[in-house]
Design a protein around this motif. Structure first.
Motif, PDB file in Angstrom:
ATOM      1  N   GLY A 150       0.785  -1.233   0.000  1.00  0.00           N
ATOM      2  CA  GLY A 150       0.000   0.000   0.000  1.00  0.00           C
ATOM      3  C   GLY A 150       0.815   1.280   0.000  1.00  0.00           C
ATOM      4  O   GLY A 150       1.965   1.302   0.429  1.00  0.00           O
ATOM      5  N   TRP A 152       0.609   5.552   1.254  1.00  0.00           N
ATOM      6  CA  TRP A 152       0.254   6.131   2.550  1.00  0.00           C
ATOM      7  C   TRP A 152      -0.961   7.046   2.507  1.00  0.00           C
ATOM      8  O   TRP A 152      -1.387   7.561   3.540  1.00  0.00           O
ATOM      9  CB  TRP A 152       1.425   6.897   3.157  1.00  0.00           C
ATOM     10  N   LYS A 176       1.334  -5.492   3.073  1.00  0.00           N
ATOM     11  CA  LYS A 176       2.336  -4.605   3.677  1.00  0.00           C
ATOM     12  C   LYS A 176       1.873  -3.164   3.487  1.00  0.00           C
ATOM     13  O   LYS A 176       1.877  -2.638   2.382  1.00  0.00           O
ATOM     14  CB  LYS A 176       3.710  -4.770   3.020  1.00  0.00           C
ATOM     15  N   GLU A 179       5.129   2.211   5.167  1.00  0.00           N
ATOM     16  CA  GLU A 179       5.814   2.417   6.454  1.00  0.00           C
ATOM     17  C   GLU A 179       5.432   3.754   7.081  1.00  0.00           C
ATOM     18  O   GLU A 179       5.625   3.971   8.275  1.00  0.00           O
ATOM     19  CB  GLU A 179       7.335   2.322   6.270  1.00  0.00           C
ATOM     20  N   THR A 227      -0.094  -0.433  -4.806  1.00  0.00           N
ATOM     21  CA  THR A 227      -0.509   0.953  -4.981  1.00  0.00           C
ATOM     22  C   THR A 227       0.679   1.802  -4.569  1.00  0.00           C
ATOM     23  O   THR A 227       1.132   1.718  -3.413  1.00  0.00           O
ATOM     24  CB  THR A 227      -1.741   1.285  -4.120  1.00  0.00           C
ATOM     25  N   GLY A 228       1.206   2.560  -5.492  1.00  0.00           N
ATOM     26  CA  GLY A 228       2.401   3.340  -5.184  1.00  0.00           C
ATOM     27  C   GLY A 228       2.816   4.172  -6.372  1.00  0.00           C
ATOM     28  O   GLY A 228       2.035   4.399  -7.300  1.00  0.00           O
ATOM     29  N   SER A 229       4.050   4.619  -6.356  1.00  0.00           N
ATOM     30  CA  SER A 229       4.534   5.519  -7.402  1.00  0.00           C
ATOM     31  C   SER A 229       4.983   4.734  -8.641  1.00  0.00           C
ATOM     32  O   SER A 229       5.208   3.513  -8.567  1.00  0.00           O
ATOM     33  CB  SER A 229       5.702   6.334  -6.866  1.00  0.00           C
ATOM     34  N   THR A 232       8.430   2.873  -8.188  1.00  0.00           N
ATOM     35  CA  THR A 232       8.286   1.623  -7.419  1.00  0.00           C
ATOM     36  C   THR A 232       7.566   0.586  -8.267  1.00  0.00           C
ATOM     37  O   THR A 232       7.930  -0.595  -8.270  1.00  0.00           O
ATOM     38  CB  THR A 232       7.504   1.881  -6.109  1.00  0.00           C
ATOM     39  N   LEU A 251      -0.776   3.124  -9.959  1.00  0.00           N
ATOM     40  CA  LEU A 251       0.385   4.005  -9.802  1.00  0.00           C
ATOM     41  C   LEU A 251      -0.016   5.479  -9.879  1.00  0.00           C
ATOM     42  O   LEU A 251      -1.148   5.833  -9.670  1.00  0.00           O
ATOM     43  CB  LEU A 251       1.440   3.617 -10.835  1.00  0.00           C
ATOM     44  N   CYS A 284      -3.958  10.050  -5.965  1.00  0.00           N
ATOM     45  CA  CYS A 284      -3.310   9.640  -7.214  1.00  0.00           C
ATOM     46  C   CYS A 284      -4.046  10.122  -8.453  1.00  0.00           C
ATOM     47  O   CYS A 284      -3.439  10.450  -9.456  1.00  0.00           O
ATOM     48  CB  CYS A 284      -3.195   8.124  -7.242  1.00  0.00           C
ATOM     49  N   GLU A 381       4.333  14.400 -11.247  1.00  0.00           N
ATOM     50  CA  GLU A 381       3.349  14.244 -10.175  1.00  0.00           C
ATOM     51  C   GLU A 381       3.900  14.903  -8.911  1.00  0.00           C
ATOM     52  O   GLU A 381       5.001  14.579  -8.468  1.00  0.00           O
ATOM     53  CB  GLU A 381       3.086  12.760  -9.910  1.00  0.00           C
TER      54      GLU A 381
HETATM   55  P1  NAD Z   1       5.917   4.501  -3.001  1.00  0.00           P
HETATM   56  O1  NAD Z   1       6.018   3.996  -4.385  1.00  0.00           O
HETATM   57  O2  NAD Z   1       7.057   5.205  -2.416  1.00  0.00           O
HETATM   58  O3  NAD Z   1       5.605   3.289  -2.005  1.00  0.00           O
HETATM   59  C1  NAD Z   1       4.473   2.455  -2.179  1.00  0.00           C
HETATM   60  C2  NAD Z   1       4.684   1.173  -1.399  1.00  0.00           C
HETATM   61  O4  NAD Z   1       5.681   0.384  -2.037  1.00  0.00           O
HETATM   62  C3  NAD Z   1       5.149   1.372   0.040  1.00  0.00           C
HETATM   63  O5  NAD Z   1       4.485   0.444   0.869  1.00  0.00           O
HETATM   64  C4  NAD Z   1       6.630   1.047  -0.052  1.00  0.00           C
HETATM   65  O6  NAD Z   1       7.184   0.589   1.162  1.00  0.00           O
HETATM   66  C5  NAD Z   1       6.633  -0.054  -1.088  1.00  0.00           C
HETATM   67  N1  NAD Z   1       7.898  -0.262  -1.800  1.00  0.00           N
HETATM   68  C6  NAD Z   1       8.859   0.639  -2.056  1.00  0.00           C
HETATM   69  N2  NAD Z   1       9.861   0.066  -2.756  1.00  0.00           N
HETATM   70  C7  NAD Z   1       9.508  -1.226  -2.959  1.00  0.00           C
HETATM   71  C8  NAD Z   1      10.120  -2.329  -3.627  1.00  0.00           C
HETATM   72  N3  NAD Z   1      11.277  -2.222  -4.243  1.00  0.00           N
HETATM   73  N4  NAD Z   1       9.473  -3.512  -3.638  1.00  0.00           N
HETATM   74  C9  NAD Z   1       8.256  -3.635  -3.047  1.00  0.00           C
HETATM   75  N5  NAD Z   1       7.646  -2.638  -2.388  1.00  0.00           N
HETATM   76  C10 NAD Z   1       8.257  -1.437  -2.352  1.00  0.00           C
HETATM   77  O7  NAD Z   1       4.589   5.383  -2.970  1.00  0.00           O
HETATM   78  P2  NAD Z   1       4.034   6.290  -1.779  1.00  0.00           P
HETATM   79  O8  NAD Z   1       4.933   7.473  -1.665  1.00  0.00           O
HETATM   80  O9  NAD Z   1       3.750   5.455  -0.590  1.00  0.00           O
HETATM   81  O10 NAD Z   1       2.616   6.736  -2.359  1.00  0.00           O
HETATM   82  C11 NAD Z   1       2.456   7.773  -3.260  1.00  0.00           C
HETATM   83  C12 NAD Z   1       2.340   7.246  -4.669  1.00  0.00           C
HETATM   84  O11 NAD Z   1       1.302   6.287  -4.750  1.00  0.00           O
HETATM   85  C13 NAD Z   1       1.973   8.324  -5.660  1.00  0.00           C
HETATM   86  O12 NAD Z   1       2.729   8.181  -6.836  1.00  0.00           O
HETATM   87  C14 NAD Z   1       0.502   8.054  -5.945  1.00  0.00           C
HETATM   88  O13 NAD Z   1       0.069   8.537  -7.178  1.00  0.00           O
HETATM   89  C15 NAD Z   1       0.448   6.586  -5.855  1.00  0.00           C
HETATM   90  N6  NAD Z   1      -0.921   6.144  -5.567  1.00  0.00           N
HETATM   91  C16 NAD Z   1      -1.639   5.503  -6.541  1.00  0.00           C
HETATM   92  C17 NAD Z   1      -2.948   5.117  -6.319  1.00  0.00           C
HETATM   93  C18 NAD Z   1      -3.746   4.416  -7.380  1.00  0.00           C
HETATM   94  O14 NAD Z   1      -4.733   3.769  -7.045  1.00  0.00           O
HETATM   95  N7  NAD Z   1      -3.399   4.493  -8.658  1.00  0.00           N
HETATM   96  C19 NAD Z   1      -3.528   5.351  -5.076  1.00  0.00           C
HETATM   97  C20 NAD Z   1      -2.779   5.997  -4.099  1.00  0.00           C
HETATM   98  C21 NAD Z   1      -1.471   6.385  -4.363  1.00  0.00           C
END
Ligand code: NAD
Length: 484
Positions: A150, A152, A176, A179, A227-229, A232, A251, A284, A381
């Motif tokens: 997830g 944050w 997970k 953090e 769900t993340g950047s 990642t 993403l 996002c 972004e």
């Molecule tokens: P992030 O990519 O930094 O982290 C996301 C998750 O991935 C965290 O839990 C992190 O610990 C984990 N992670 C990091 N490196 C990893 C690896 N190498 N292997 C596995 N897991 C790893 O994102 P963030 O800063 O927590 O969240 C913001 C981002 O999430 C923004 O880009 C936003 O647009 C995106 N987001 C997308 C949606 C969607 O549904 N499309 C929703 C919410 C947020």
């Protein structure tokens, strides 16, 4: 109300588990900067225990009838709704988002997903395909042990949007959380246990990227939903591909919101506010490139400035507050960097731009006008309360410029001309689109991106295809003909 300090960091096999040798994870309340809890990142032994528990639970759960699986999810939804206030306060303390928002957009959205997939589980069937005397039937099977990772910004919603369809389809999950916001997923695990989910079905392990990476590469894992950047996402998708795992990637984005001269001004301004300042802009799907047709531009900026004065910036636990802090000092600094770039590259700052004079990680709602496509604030972004307003003349120009991005999560259009609304949305390359609205995400509708914004869909019946696989069985009624 829940104590933000959980009794232990992880939830495995139906119980809280601690391993103090893991790296400490401080949980910081964004409105004050104070540490409200300390957790520990999962060690390899904790990760192994979670996956082992999930593997055992999944085999049994896949044999439970979909109706009974659905009943567990529905019960969990009811418990979440009954505890909405406690869950919302915890989410607010974890993320800093105003209680005014968390009361209606987090545990409630999670409950919607559990309820929806609890109901949809009944409809999980295969197909019968007649072939003369022979036939094929299909079985919709679970994938196995799935990993959810997830971000944050919506910790409760993200955990439920992944867990609900995954469990409905007969999978087990190791989740997970980010953090930065590790607290609420533990409550979801508790609630699922209370609702009757067997031990090991939904496990939560804490940690940074390394813990996520260890989960993604474990051969016991069949699917990863992140769900993340985008950076990642690239790493996780590549690691999953190595072992040919299923993925869903939710993403980032830099979505366009196109406002035509004929739009209802207040609705368009409202859409732009929702698409840029809800959750302090940490969404996002936000429409952060606001293309405004030249005839309405000055009226739009004037009305926006008026309505920004109504933002109630303050203590997120006060229900009157409508605009809270950024999630972390780091995120605030990243956004401040973008605001400086906006100024340096010649955008006109028309609102905000600075910190709010109080403790915590508060930035003012910020609006830049006269933004051009090549500016950093129009390309990257930002993930904070920064709106970029760009001018345009013609529909064709707006469409071409809106599509000139590597992202494709969302897109919106405001116009009173319905044909134009559909025509424009039809040409915008994005997964989740809006006409005369912005950022609605009902569980009944597919949610997800195109291009670099991701693959797969969450929510709706479409999610079932991403959490299950079809086995097809050819049944021959006659003799087998063979060449020799
Ligand atoms: P992030 O990519 O930094 O982290 C996301 C998750 O991935 C965290 O839990 C992190 O610990 C984990 N992670 C990091 N490196 C990893 C690896 N190498 N292997 C596995 N897991 C790893 O994102 P963030 O800063 O927590 O969240 C913001 C981002 O999430 C923004 O880009 C936003 O647009 C995106 N987001 C997308 C949606 C969607 O549904 N499309 C929703 C919410 C947020």
């Amino acid at each position: 109300m829940y104590d933000p300090q959980p009794s232990a960091s992880h939830y495995i096999d139906g119980a809280y588990v601690e391993d103090n040798t893991g790296t400490p994870i401080p949980v910081i309340y964004p409105a004050t900067g104070e540490v409200i809890a300390t957790l520990h990142a999962a060690t390899p032994a904790v990760i192994d225990a979670a996956l082992a528990a999930a593997e055992i639970a999944q085999k049994q759960w896949a044999r439970v009838t979909p109706r009974e699986r659905g009943r567990v999810l529905t019960r969990a939804a009811q418990i979440m709704r009954a505890r909405n206030r406690e869950l919302s306060v915890l989410e607010t303390r974890d993320t800093g988002k105003p209680l005014q928002e968390t009361l209606v957009a987090d545990a409630t959205s999670g409950a919607d997903a559990l309820e929806y997939f609890g109901g949809v589980a009944n409809g999980l069937t295969g197909e019968h395909i007649p072939l003369g005397d022979d036939w094929v039937y299909t079985i919709r099977e679970a994938l196995g042990v799935c990993v959810g990772i997830g971000a944050w910004n919506y910790p409760t919603q993200i955990a439920c949007w992944k867990a609900a369809p995954a469990l409905a389809c007969g999978n087990a999950m190791v989740f997970k959380p980010s953090e930065t916001t590790p607290l609420c997923a533990l409550k979801i695990a508790e609630i699922l246990t209370e609702a009757g989910a067997p031990a090991g079905l939904f496990n939560v392990v804490q940690g940074m990227g390394a813990v996520g990476a260890a989960l993604v590469t474990d051969p016991r894992v069949a699917k990863v939903s992140l769900t993340g950047s985008v950076p990642t996402g690239r790493k996780v998708y590549a690691a999953a591909a190595e072992q040919m795992k299923h993925v869903t990637m939710e993403l980032g984005g830099k979505s366009p919101l196109v406002i035509f001269d004929d739009a209802d001004l207040d609705n368009a301004v409202g859409g732009a506010i929702n698409g840029n300042f809800y959750s302090s802009g940490q969404v996002c799907s936000n429409g952060t490139r606001v293309f405004v047709q030249k005839g309405i531009k000055e009226a739009f900026l004037a009305r926006l400035a008026e309505r920004l004065k109504n933002a109630v910036i303050g203590d997120p636990l006060d229900e009157a507050t409508s605009f809270g802090p950024m999630v972390s000092d780091r995120q605030m600094q990243i956004v401040q960097g973008y605001i400086e770039k906006g100024k340096a590259e010649g955008a006109r700052l028309v609102s905000g731009g600075g910190r709010v004079d109080r403790d915590g990680f508060y930035l003012e709602p910020t609006v830049f006008a006269d933004v051009t496509d090549d500016m950093t604030i129009a390309r990257e972004e930002i993930f904070g309360p920064v709106m970029a307003v760009l001018d345009f003349d013609t529909e064709a120009e707006a469409i071409a410029r809106a599509n000139a991005t590597e992202y494709g999560l969302s897109a919106g259009v405001f116009t009173r001309d319905l044909s134009r609304g559909h025509r424009v949305i039809g040409q915008l390359r994005a997964g989740s689109c809006f006409i005369n609205s912005y950022n609605d995400a009902p569980v009944e509708a597919p949610f997800g991106g195109v291009k670099a914004s991701g693959v797969g869909r969450e929510n709706s019946k479409a999610a079932l295809d991403h959490w299950s696989q079809l086995k097809s069985v050819y049944v021959r009624m006659g003799d087998v003909e063979a060449a020799f």
